[in-house]
Scaffold this active site. Structure first.
Site, PDB file in Angstrom:
ATOM      1  N   LYS A   1       0.808  -1.221   0.000  1.00  0.00           N
ATOM      2  CA  LYS A   1       0.000   0.000   0.000  1.00  0.00           C
ATOM      3  C   LYS A   1       0.837   1.265   0.000  1.00  0.00           C
ATOM      4  CE  LYS A   1      -4.206  -1.988   1.188  1.00  0.00           C
ATOM      5  NZ  LYS A   1      -5.440  -2.128   1.851  1.00  0.00           N
TER       6      LYS A   1
ATOM      7  N   LYS B   1      -4.365 -10.273  -7.022  1.00  0.00           N
ATOM      8  CA  LYS B   1      -5.495 -10.505  -6.117  1.00  0.00           C
ATOM      9  C   LYS B   1      -6.690  -9.615  -6.475  1.00  0.00           C
ATOM     10  CE  LYS B   1      -5.755  -8.671  -2.052  1.00  0.00           C
ATOM     11  NZ  LYS B   1      -5.540  -8.153  -0.712  1.00  0.00           N
TER      12      LYS B   1
ATOM     13  N   LYS C   1     -10.609  -4.474  -3.517  1.00  0.00           N
ATOM     14  CA  LYS C   1     -11.671  -3.467  -3.567  1.00  0.00           C
ATOM     15  C   LYS C   1     -11.293  -2.234  -4.366  1.00  0.00           C
ATOM     16  CE  LYS C   1     -13.127  -4.318   1.176  1.00  0.00           C
ATOM     17  NZ  LYS C   1     -12.802  -3.801   2.510  1.00  0.00           N
TER      18      LYS C   1
HETATM   19  P1  AMP Z   1     -10.468  -6.225   3.593  1.00  0.00           P
HETATM   20  O1  AMP Z   1     -11.176  -5.913   2.342  1.00  0.00           O
HETATM   21  O2  AMP Z   1      -9.006  -5.993   3.443  1.00  0.00           O
HETATM   22  O3  AMP Z   1     -11.077  -5.636   4.817  1.00  0.00           O
HETATM   23  O4  AMP Z   1     -10.616  -7.796   3.751  1.00  0.00           O
HETATM   24  C1  AMP Z   1     -11.674  -8.428   4.413  1.00  0.00           C
HETATM   25  C2  AMP Z   1     -11.470  -9.923   4.380  1.00  0.00           C
HETATM   26  O5  AMP Z   1     -11.583 -10.400   3.040  1.00  0.00           O
HETATM   27  C3  AMP Z   1     -10.102 -10.390   4.875  1.00  0.00           C
HETATM   28  O6  AMP Z   1     -10.232 -11.568   5.638  1.00  0.00           O
HETATM   29  C4  AMP Z   1      -9.335 -10.645   3.601  1.00  0.00           C
HETATM   30  O7  AMP Z   1      -8.313 -11.601   3.769  1.00  0.00           O
HETATM   31  C5  AMP Z   1     -10.437 -11.172   2.689  1.00  0.00           C
HETATM   32  N1  AMP Z   1     -10.120 -10.945   1.274  1.00  0.00           N
HETATM   33  C6  AMP Z   1      -9.914  -9.752   0.665  1.00  0.00           C
HETATM   34  N2  AMP Z   1      -9.649  -9.920  -0.651  1.00  0.00           N
HETATM   35  C7  AMP Z   1      -9.675 -11.256  -0.877  1.00  0.00           C
HETATM   36  C8  AMP Z   1      -9.464 -12.069  -2.045  1.00  0.00           C
HETATM   37  N3  AMP Z   1      -9.190 -11.530  -3.219  1.00  0.00           N
HETATM   38  N4  AMP Z   1      -9.566 -13.415  -1.903  1.00  0.00           N
HETATM   39  C9  AMP Z   1      -9.864 -13.969  -0.707  1.00  0.00           C
HETATM   40  N5  AMP Z   1     -10.070 -13.257   0.428  1.00  0.00           N
HETATM   41  C10 AMP Z   1      -9.972 -11.921   0.351  1.00  0.00           C
END
Ligand code: AMP
Ligand code: TRP
Length: 330
Positions: A111, A195, A198
């Site tokens: 990031k 990956k 968002k």
């Molecule tokens: P965040 O969007 O960073 O708050 O992530 C929320 C949850 O979603 C966390 O447990 C991340 O590890 C999971 N996560 C985010 N992106 C992915 C992805 N592309 N594949 C699998 N898990 C994800």
């Protein structure tokens, strides 16, 4: 009863990666664990975000939690910022985590890479400290997350070992990250070696996307040479990713999914099957999400959740204060 804890930060639009890697799995814990699921809204401030967007995203995630099957009678659903103990424990434990180990965190490196040093917020750097506080306040045994968060949980484990050794008691429980067997890392549809995240609208499926858009995105997903539907992430990252999505949403193994498509030699047909599966899951999910938003129950859920979470968190915080020598008066 063992405890499970996890959270999602309300930045950007939730993706199918969030759903498969985290959200959809949370409800499985509420029967056999004491479960705490929160919205990591303080973490959302670690990168610039519009206040209105943050508030709307926060409400959305509560509705997504409920739509995914989390039951507020069984799971404590709350906002991180509603429980001041998170910030207080953060202030204490930041002194036991080191600049060196924080600067090795992959998420921080990713990031901050494109940012100018003088514009990197301290909160972004210290992100895993607050996350450690989140986990430890509830004595969590298991932390269900996607693969990208396991390094942060490892850091929390290092901290527990360090702190417990230093004060000679098992004050903090040793937490363990649990990633889903299928779908711990869902990749972008347009660039399947990256990956799904968002902050990248291309190649992402958002949980709020219209079904027509979802169909378009999957049908135009990048595939690979050949025509066989087999799991081979190195040589066939696109097909492997779609196979993973199919398997995860069907609650079957990758092997079982391969078996289903062993006679399918046209990627177009395979993509259509994946699209149908995603729609079969997301269409009713979106319907529930809308009903929940309209029902007006969100504030009540958060109010109850904050009360329950604070009760648990404050007990632990008091023990920590006493342990480190802060004066706790009656
Ligand atoms: P965040 O969007 O960073 O708050 O992530 C929320 C949850 O979603 C966390 O447990 C991340 O590890 C999971 N996560 C985010 N992106 C992915 C992805 N592309 N594949 C699998 N898990 C994800
Ligand atoms: N860092 C997590 C993410 O970006 C969100 C999070 C914050 C979290 N605190 C947590 C997840 C504690 C699990 C446990 O996905």
């Amino acid at each position: 009863m063992e405890r499970a804890l996890s959270g999602i930060k309300p930045t950007g639009k939730l993706t199918l990666g969030n759903y498969i890697g985290a959200l959809k799995n949370f409800k499985d814990y509420q029967e056999n664990y004491e479960t705490f699921i929160f919205i990591a809204d303080l973490h959302a401030l670690t990168l610039p975000i519009d206040p209105i967007e943050l508030r709307n995203n926060t409400k959305d995630i509560v509705a997504f939690y409920l739509a995914s099957g989390l039951d507020p009678e069984k799971t404590t659903i709350f906002l991180q910022s509603d429980v001041p103990a998170h910030a207080e424990l953060n202030a204490i434990i930041q002194n036991y985590l080191y600049m060196g180990e924080l600067s090795r965190m992959t998420q921080f490196k990713d990031k901050s890479r494109k940012m100018n040093d003088s514009a990197i917020g301290l909160g972004l750097f210290a992100y895993p400290v607050l996350m450690t506080a989140d986990i430890l306040l509830y004595n969590a045994d298991v932390v269900p997350v996607g693969e990208d968060q396991t390094q942060h949980v490892e850091l929390a484990r290092d901290f527990v070992h360090r702190f417990n050794t230093r004060y000679g008691k098992e004050l903090f429980k040793m937490p363990k990250a649990i990633t889903p067997k299928v779908g711990a890392r869902i990749m972008s549809l347009s660039e399947p070696t990256r990956k799904m995240s968002k902050s990248d609208p291309k190649g992402d499926i958002f949980l709020k996307d219209d079904m027509i858009i979802i169909r378009k995105k999957i049908m135009s997903a990048v595939t690979d040479l050949g025509s066989d539907v087999i799991y081979d992430p190195e040589n066939k990252p696109g097909i492997s990713n779609l196979l993973t999505i199919y398997a995860a949403l069907s609650d079957i193994t990758i092997k079982e999914a391969e078996e289903i498509f062993k006679d399918c030699h046209r990627y177009g047909d395979f993509k259509k099957a994946v699209t149908d599966k995603v729609i079969e899951v997301l269409e009713p999910f979106q319907k529930k999400y809308k009903e929940i938003l309209e029902s007006g129950i969100i504030d009540k859920v958060l109010e109850d959740g904050a009360r329950k979470a604070s009760y648990t968190a404050n007990k632990l915080l008091t023990k920590v204060k006493k342990t480190v020598g802060l004066y706790v008066h009656k």
